[in-house]
Each structure stands twice: as C-alpha cells, then as structure tokens.
Design an enzyme around this catalytic site. Structure first.
Site, short mmCIF file in Angstrom:
data_model
loop_
_atom_site.label_atom_id
_atom_site.label_comp_id
_atom_site.label_asym_id
_atom_site.label_seq_id
_atom_site.Cartn_x
_atom_site.Cartn_y
_atom_site.Cartn_z
N THR A 119 -10.58 -2.35 -42.51
CA THR A 119 -10.17 -3.64 -43.07
C THR A 119 -11.39 -4.52 -43.32
O THR A 119 -11.54 -5.13 -44.37
CB THR A 119 -9.20 -4.39 -42.13
OG1 THR A 119 -9.83 -4.57 -40.86
CG2 THR A 119 -7.89 -3.66 -41.97
N TYR A 120 -12.25 -4.56 -42.33
CA TYR A 120 -13.46 -5.39 -42.38
C TYR A 120 -14.43 -4.86 -43.44
O TYR A 120 -14.91 -5.61 -44.29
CB TYR A 120 -14.11 -5.40 -40.99
CG TYR A 120 -15.29 -6.30 -40.86
CD1 TYR A 120 -15.13 -7.68 -40.81
CD2 TYR A 120 -16.57 -5.78 -40.76
CE1 TYR A 120 -16.22 -8.53 -40.67
CE2 TYR A 120 -17.67 -6.61 -40.61
CZ TYR A 120 -17.49 -7.98 -40.56
OH TYR A 120 -18.57 -8.82 -40.42
N GLU A 121 -14.69 -3.55 -43.38
CA GLU A 121 -15.66 -2.97 -44.31
C GLU A 121 -15.20 -3.09 -45.76
O GLU A 121 -16.00 -3.41 -46.64
CB GLU A 121 -15.92 -1.50 -43.96
CG GLU A 121 -16.70 -1.35 -42.67
CD GLU A 121 -16.90 0.10 -42.26
OE1 GLU A 121 -16.49 1.01 -43.01
OE2 GLU A 121 -17.48 0.32 -41.19
N SER A 123 -13.28 -5.42 -47.09
CA SER A 123 -13.40 -6.81 -47.53
C SER A 123 -14.86 -7.22 -47.70
O SER A 123 -15.19 -7.98 -48.61
CB SER A 123 -12.69 -7.75 -46.55
OG SER A 123 -13.32 -7.75 -45.29
N LYS A 124 -15.73 -6.71 -46.86
CA LYS A 124 -17.16 -7.05 -46.96
C LYS A 124 -17.81 -6.34 -48.15
O LYS A 124 -18.73 -6.90 -48.77
CB LYS A 124 -17.88 -6.73 -45.65
CG LYS A 124 -17.43 -7.60 -44.49
CD LYS A 124 -17.66 -9.09 -44.77
CE LYS A 124 -17.32 -9.97 -43.60
NZ LYS A 124 -17.73 -11.36 -43.80
#
Length: 169
Positions: A119-121, A123-124
């Site tokens: 999820t984080y990767e 979006s980043k």
C-alpha cells in the site's frame, strides 16, 4: 532569522474543507504585506504520509485507497490549492525562486522490500512519478519541484512492523 519565518501547519490533507481554509489563511497573510515589505510564499512542503502494513491478501481495497488519498492525492490537493499563488508570483516577477518540496520516501524509488508494504510503496511510487512530471511542467515558470526520499527512520509508521506479521500457528 530564517527559522522564525517558517510556519509549520498541521492539517488533514484528505479534507478539502481544511485545505481550503488553510489556503484562505495563507492568502490573507500574503495580502497583509505592505507595499515596501511584500510577503511571498517561498515554499510548499508536502510531508503527510501513512502506511498500512500487511500481506496483499490481508489488505482491503480501502487500505489501498486510504494510503493513496493521503500519500498521493493529499499532495496533489495541496499543490492544486497553492500552485496558483506560486505561478502568479513567478509570472508577475514578485518572486521567482519558489519551490515545492515533496517528502516522499525511498519506497518511491525502490520496491519489493518484502515488508508487506505494498500500500505504502504503490502510493509513494505514484507520488514520485507525479513529482518528476510536475518538475518538468513547472520548469518554465522557474518553480523548482524537489523530491526528498528519506530511508527508514524509527517512527510510528515503522514501529512494531515485525510483530504485525507474526502469526500464531
């Protein structure tokens, strides 16, 4: 001193009402400058970020949407609100050295850490790609667009990641 002219603001970048209110307060502050001592918006720094850890099949679409809304769309929301000010300053000649600083993450340029951070990767990576594109678009206005991609730091986002993946068998 420079430190006294930096004003950090805490707001929810996913909330259009809060972003609009903040924009209005900045516009008011800018308009209160005198003819001899005009006020300028020198820099917009986007630093909001969240992450939801978990293996793909444990995560919901809402988990992905939340991360994208804060880490990617929140940044876009802020830039959409403040870019007209920066462009006006640039084209009028009142301030031609503005910049947008997007604090992203090393996760924006790498992936596959195996830490259950899709999820984080994701979006980043979106934030990094957008920043690179925006940099080229705003070059003609003299507005610098910078991506900062810090590595891992001990924060609430990274605390106890290992424990979140332990399963009682």
């Amino acid at each position: 001193t420079m430190g006294s002219s930096i004003i950090p603001i805490l707001l929810d970048v996913t909330n259009d009402t809060q972003v609009k209110a903040f924009h209005e307060s900045v516009q008011k502050w800018l308009s209160e400058g005198t003819e001899h001592q005009g006020r300028r918006l020198h820099c917009l720094i986007n630093n909001a970020g969240v992450g939801i850890s978990g293996y793909f099949d444990w995560l919901t679409l809402s988990d992905y949407a939340h991360c994208m809304n804060v880490n990617f769309f929140g940044m876009i929301r802020m830039i959409k609100a403040f870019l007209p000010i920066l462009k006006e300053q640039s084209t009028s000649g009142s301030h031609q050295n503005s910049q947008i600083v997007n604090i992203i993450s090393v996760a924006g340029v790498t992936s596959g850490t195996g830490l259950g951070a899709s999820t984080y990767e994701a979006s980043k990576h979106a934030a990094e790609a957008f920043t690179n594109t925006l940099r080229m678009e705003l070059k003609m206005f003299g507005i610098r667009v910078v991506a900062l991609n810090p590595s891992f730091f001990e924060t609430p986002l990274t605390n106890n990641v290992e424990q979140r993946f332990r399963m009682d068998v």
